[in-house]
Design an enzyme around this catalytic site. Structure first.
Site, PDB file in Angstrom:
ATOM      1  N   GLU A  26       0.810  -1.210   0.000  1.00 47.73           N
ATOM      2  CA  GLU A  26       0.000   0.000   0.000  1.00 47.73           C
ATOM      3  C   GLU A  26       0.854   1.275   0.000  1.00 47.73           C
ATOM      4  O   GLU A  26       0.379   2.356   0.355  1.00 47.73           O
ATOM      5  CB  GLU A  26      -0.961  -0.020   1.195  1.00 47.73           C
ATOM      6  CG  GLU A  26      -2.012  -1.110   1.052  1.00 47.73           C
ATOM      7  CD  GLU A  26      -2.905  -1.208   2.272  1.00 47.73           C
ATOM      8  OE1 GLU A  26      -3.904  -0.488   2.323  1.00 47.73           O
ATOM      9  OE2 GLU A  26      -2.600  -2.010   3.167  1.00 47.73           O
ATOM     10  N   SER A 154      -6.580  -2.703   1.163  1.00 51.83           N
ATOM     11  CA  SER A 154      -6.874  -2.149  -0.162  1.00 51.83           C
ATOM     12  C   SER A 154      -7.492  -3.174  -1.122  1.00 51.83           C
ATOM     13  O   SER A 154      -7.322  -3.081  -2.330  1.00 51.83           O
ATOM     14  CB  SER A 154      -5.616  -1.547  -0.802  1.00 51.83           C
ATOM     15  OG  SER A 154      -5.208  -0.412  -0.085  1.00 51.83           O
ATOM     16  N   TYR A 220      -9.485   3.575  -5.426  1.00 51.00           N
ATOM     17  CA  TYR A 220      -8.447   4.561  -5.748  1.00 51.00           C
ATOM     18  C   TYR A 220      -8.445   5.073  -7.182  1.00 51.00           C
ATOM     19  O   TYR A 220      -7.774   6.053  -7.474  1.00 51.00           O
ATOM     20  CB  TYR A 220      -7.056   3.977  -5.457  1.00 51.00           C
ATOM     21  CG  TYR A 220      -6.918   3.437  -4.059  1.00 51.00           C
ATOM     22  CD1 TYR A 220      -7.027   4.295  -2.960  1.00 51.00           C
ATOM     23  CD2 TYR A 220      -6.708   2.087  -3.821  1.00 51.00           C
ATOM     24  CE1 TYR A 220      -6.912   3.808  -1.674  1.00 51.00           C
ATOM     25  CE2 TYR A 220      -6.583   1.586  -2.533  1.00 51.00           C
ATOM     26  CZ  TYR A 220      -6.689   2.457  -1.468  1.00 51.00           C
ATOM     27  OH  TYR A 220      -6.569   1.970  -0.205  1.00 51.00           O
ATOM     28  N   ARG A 259     -10.816   3.432  11.578  1.00 50.58           N
ATOM     29  CA  ARG A 259     -12.048   3.319  10.784  1.00 50.58           C
ATOM     30  C   ARG A 259     -12.524   1.876  10.800  1.00 50.58           C
ATOM     31  O   ARG A 259     -11.722   0.953  10.681  1.00 50.58           O
ATOM     32  CB  ARG A 259     -11.739   3.736   9.350  1.00 50.58           C
ATOM     33  CG  ARG A 259     -12.822   4.563   8.685  1.00 50.58           C
ATOM     34  CD  ARG A 259     -12.516   4.703   7.207  1.00 50.58           C
ATOM     35  NE  ARG A 259     -12.638   3.418   6.547  1.00 50.58           N
ATOM     36  CZ  ARG A 259     -11.818   2.976   5.593  1.00 50.58           C
ATOM     37  NH1 ARG A 259     -10.813   3.698   5.170  1.00 50.58           N
ATOM     38  NH2 ARG A 259     -12.011   1.789   5.055  1.00 50.58           N
ATOM     39  N   ASP A 261     -15.060  -0.987   9.038  1.00 54.25           N
ATOM     40  CA  ASP A 261     -15.812  -1.283   7.812  1.00 54.25           C
ATOM     41  C   ASP A 261     -16.937  -2.277   8.074  1.00 54.25           C
ATOM     42  O   ASP A 261     -16.745  -3.268   8.782  1.00 54.25           O
ATOM     43  CB  ASP A 261     -14.882  -1.883   6.743  1.00 54.25           C
ATOM     44  CG  ASP A 261     -13.877  -0.872   6.219  1.00 54.25           C
ATOM     45  OD1 ASP A 261     -14.056   0.329   6.461  1.00 54.25           O
ATOM     46  OD2 ASP A 261     -12.909  -1.308   5.551  1.00 54.25           O
ATOM     47  N   GLU A 274     -13.871  -5.324   9.225  1.00 56.56           N
ATOM     48  CA  GLU A 274     -12.492  -5.122   9.698  1.00 56.56           C
ATOM     49  C   GLU A 274     -12.343  -3.760  10.345  1.00 56.56           C
ATOM     50  O   GLU A 274     -13.189  -2.888  10.173  1.00 56.56           O
ATOM     51  CB  GLU A 274     -11.512  -5.226   8.525  1.00 56.56           C
ATOM     52  CG  GLU A 274     -11.794  -4.194   7.443  1.00 56.56           C
ATOM     53  CD  GLU A 274     -10.578  -3.772   6.625  1.00 56.56           C
ATOM     54  OE1 GLU A 274      -9.452  -4.182   6.946  1.00 56.56           O
ATOM     55  OE2 GLU A 274     -10.777  -2.995   5.671  1.00 56.56           O
ATOM     56  N   ASN A 276      -9.488  -0.598  10.513  1.00 56.00           N
ATOM     57  CA  ASN A 276      -8.267  -0.060   9.920  1.00 56.00           C
ATOM     58  C   ASN A 276      -7.617   0.846  10.952  1.00 56.00           C
ATOM     59  O   ASN A 276      -8.209   1.845  11.359  1.00 56.00           O
ATOM     60  CB  ASN A 276      -8.612   0.747   8.663  1.00 56.00           C
ATOM     61  CG  ASN A 276      -9.316  -0.114   7.627  1.00 56.00           C
ATOM     62  OD1 ASN A 276      -8.691  -0.914   6.953  1.00 56.00           O
ATOM     63  ND2 ASN A 276     -10.633   0.019   7.528  1.00 56.00           N
ATOM     64  N   GLY A 280      -6.665   5.652   5.189  1.00 55.34           N
ATOM     65  CA  GLY A 280      -6.189   6.643   4.220  1.00 55.34           C
ATOM     66  C   GLY A 280      -6.485   8.069   4.672  1.00 55.34           C
ATOM     67  O   GLY A 280      -7.477   8.322   5.346  1.00 55.34           O
TER      68      GLY A 280
HETATM   69  N1  LIG Z   1     -18.440 -10.547   3.475  1.00 57.13           N
HETATM   70  C1  LIG Z   1     -18.511  -9.642   2.495  1.00 57.13           C
HETATM   71  N2  LIG Z   1     -19.661  -9.505   1.754  1.00 57.13           N
HETATM   72  C2  LIG Z   1     -19.730  -8.599   0.764  1.00 57.13           C
HETATM   73  N3  LIG Z   1     -18.720  -7.778   0.423  1.00 57.13           N
HETATM   74  C3  LIG Z   1     -17.571  -7.868   1.107  1.00 57.13           C
HETATM   75  C4  LIG Z   1     -17.410  -8.800   2.180  1.00 57.13           C
HETATM   76  N4  LIG Z   1     -16.166  -8.653   2.663  1.00 57.13           N
HETATM   77  C5  LIG Z   1     -15.577  -7.695   1.945  1.00 57.13           C
HETATM   78  N5  LIG Z   1     -16.415  -7.208   1.004  1.00 57.13           N
HETATM   79  C6  LIG Z   1     -16.080  -6.158   0.028  1.00 57.13           C
HETATM   80  O1  LIG Z   1     -14.673  -6.102  -0.129  1.00 57.13           O
HETATM   81  C7  LIG Z   1     -14.147  -4.857   0.308  1.00 57.13           C
HETATM   82  C8  LIG Z   1     -12.837  -5.031   1.033  1.00 57.13           C
HETATM   83  O2  LIG Z   1     -12.997  -5.849   2.157  1.00 57.13           O
HETATM   84  P1  LIG Z   1     -12.345  -5.568   3.564  1.00 57.13           P
HETATM   85  O3  LIG Z   1     -12.601  -6.772   4.414  1.00 57.13           O
HETATM   86  O4  LIG Z   1     -12.816  -4.265   4.081  1.00 57.13           O
HETATM   87  O5  LIG Z   1     -10.785  -5.561   3.239  1.00 57.13           O
HETATM   88  P2  LIG Z   1      -9.747  -4.395   2.861  1.00 57.13           P
HETATM   89  O6  LIG Z   1      -8.735  -4.461   3.947  1.00 57.13           O
HETATM   90  O7  LIG Z   1      -9.151  -4.785   1.573  1.00 57.13           O
HETATM   91  O8  LIG Z   1     -10.487  -3.102   2.822  1.00 57.13           O
HETATM   92  C9  LIG Z   1     -15.226  -4.288   1.193  1.00 57.13           C
HETATM   93  O9  LIG Z   1     -15.108  -2.890   1.225  1.00 57.13           O
HETATM   94  C10 LIG Z   1     -16.499  -4.806   0.517  1.00 57.13           C
HETATM   95  O10 LIG Z   1     -16.846  -4.033  -0.629  1.00 57.13           O
HETATM   96 MG   LIG Z   2     -11.825  -2.383   4.203  1.00 55.76          MG
END
Ligand SMILES: Nc1ncnc2c1ncn2[C@@H]1O[C@H](COP(=O)(O)OP(=O)(O)O)[C@@H](O)[C@H]1O
Ligand SMILES: [Mg+2]
Length: 310
Positions: A26, A154, A220, A259, A261, A274, A276, A280
């Site tokens: 990243e 990311s 991005y 943050r 998610d 998750e 963070n 960013g």
């Molecule tokens: N269980 C899930 N169901 C639907 N979409 C998901 C799920 N997990 C992740 N995503 C999608 O993938 C993206 C990235 O996942 P995330 O776990 O937040 O990892 P990263 O660290 O890459 O941001 C999320 O912002 C979402 O759009």
């Molecule tokens: Mg995420």
């Protein structure tokens, strides 16, 4: 906190090292965040030294002779507790979460185990291996999953799959990024993210993309990703989401800023994805967007995050 600090107020921070760049996947994102933070702090009259962190981080930090650090490194080495441990050893205060919280937050799988253990909602999941029965696992998780490397950010190495053949391929792809790969049940409602600065939970942001999910491009590159803040939820739902964000954040041990998610299902239940610990911070990033909704501009936001180190 005032944007225009008097010289005495900006002096209270001493010499501030903005630690950015780094050696993770990243790096590019961190370069942008770092430049934005550095400029904002300089505009507030803070004595700033930019440090593009490389393998010689110890020497770099020593030479810069700083009083505190603004960590804006994403991913491995910067967001995972390692740089935090280094700074702690050197007696230098730093922004954001402490060592243990950072390293836990960096591991999505262990974070989910923790949340599950204390009854916080997170999508059902399975750790994957060469021995995984793809057909059965897919069925157990509801027929559609996200395959994720446990430690990347990311959206790197992630894939959405709906059949056994793609599932196996996605697993093998993800193993290029991480030893630990898991599959998570797909949650098909809206996506939200909630920023926390100090004790304050900022207004949630709703994310909308025309891509299959909020992938690297949507994050991005694409001009078409939509960010809604206010997010359109009813007040009681915002409260529910905010409380969940705070619980998720503190249970991992996070502090300072960060943050969380989320995905919602069709019924409006929220599921944690998750945390963070170093999100960013470009002028287009999500934490600044949420802060702005609360009337806090980018410059003030950077000062607020820094003030948490005093
Ligand atoms: N269980 C899930 N169901 C639907 N979409 C998901 C799920 N997990 C992740 N995503 C999608 O993938 C993206 C990235 O996942 P995330 O776990 O937040 O990892 P990263 O660290 O890459 O941001 C999320 O912002 C979402 O759009
Ligand atoms: Mg995420």
């Amino acid at each position: 906190m005032l944007t225009e600090l008097t010289s005495t107020e900006s002096k209270q921070f001493g010499r501030v090292g903005v630690l950015y760049g780094g050696i993770s996947a990243e790096r590019e994102v961190s370069m942008n965040s770092g430049k934005a933070v550095s400029l904002a702090l300089k505009q507030s009259g803070v004595d700033v030294v930019d440090i593009d962190i490389n393998e010689k981080a110890i020497e770099q930090i020593k030479e810069a002779n700083i009083d505190r650090a603004f960590i804006i490194l994403h991913g491995a080495h910067g967001e995972d507790g390692r740089i935090q441990a280094l700074l702690e050893f050197m007696g230098i205060p730093y922004t954001g979460s402490r060592v243990q919280a950072c390293s836990l937050a960096m591991d999505k799988l262990r974070t989910k185990w923790l949340w599950q253990g204390i009854g916080l909602p997170t999508p059902d999941f399975r750790v994957l291996s060469e021995k995984t029965d793809w057909e059965r696992t897919l069925l157990e998780l509801g027929g559609a999953v996200m395959v994720k490397p446990a430690h990347e950010g990311s959206s790197i190495g992630m894939a959405m799959v709906r059949n056994a053949k793609d599932f196996a391929a996605a697993f093998h792809h993800a193993t290029q990024y991480d030893e630990t790969v898991f599959a998570e049940a797909l949650v098909t409602g809206a996506e939200y993210t909630v920023a926390i600065v100090g004790e304050e939970v900022l207004p949630p942001i709703k994310l909308e993309t025309d891509n299959i999910f909020y992938d690297y491009d949507a994050k991005y590159v694409s001009e078409d990703t939509r960010y809604l803040c206010p997010c359109g939820l009813a007040t009681e739902d915002v409260d529910r989401l905010s409380l969940l964000a705070k619980k998720a954040f503190t249970s991992v041990g996070c502090s300072g800023w960060g943050r969380v998610d989320f995905m919602a299902d069709e019924e409006g239940n929220f599921y944690l994805l998750e945390v963070n610990s170093v999100p960013g911070m470009t002028s287009h990033s999500l934490v600044p967007m949420a802060a702005k909704e609360n009337g806090v501009n980018f410059q003030t936001l950077c000062l607020k995050i820094l003030t948490e180190t005093l």
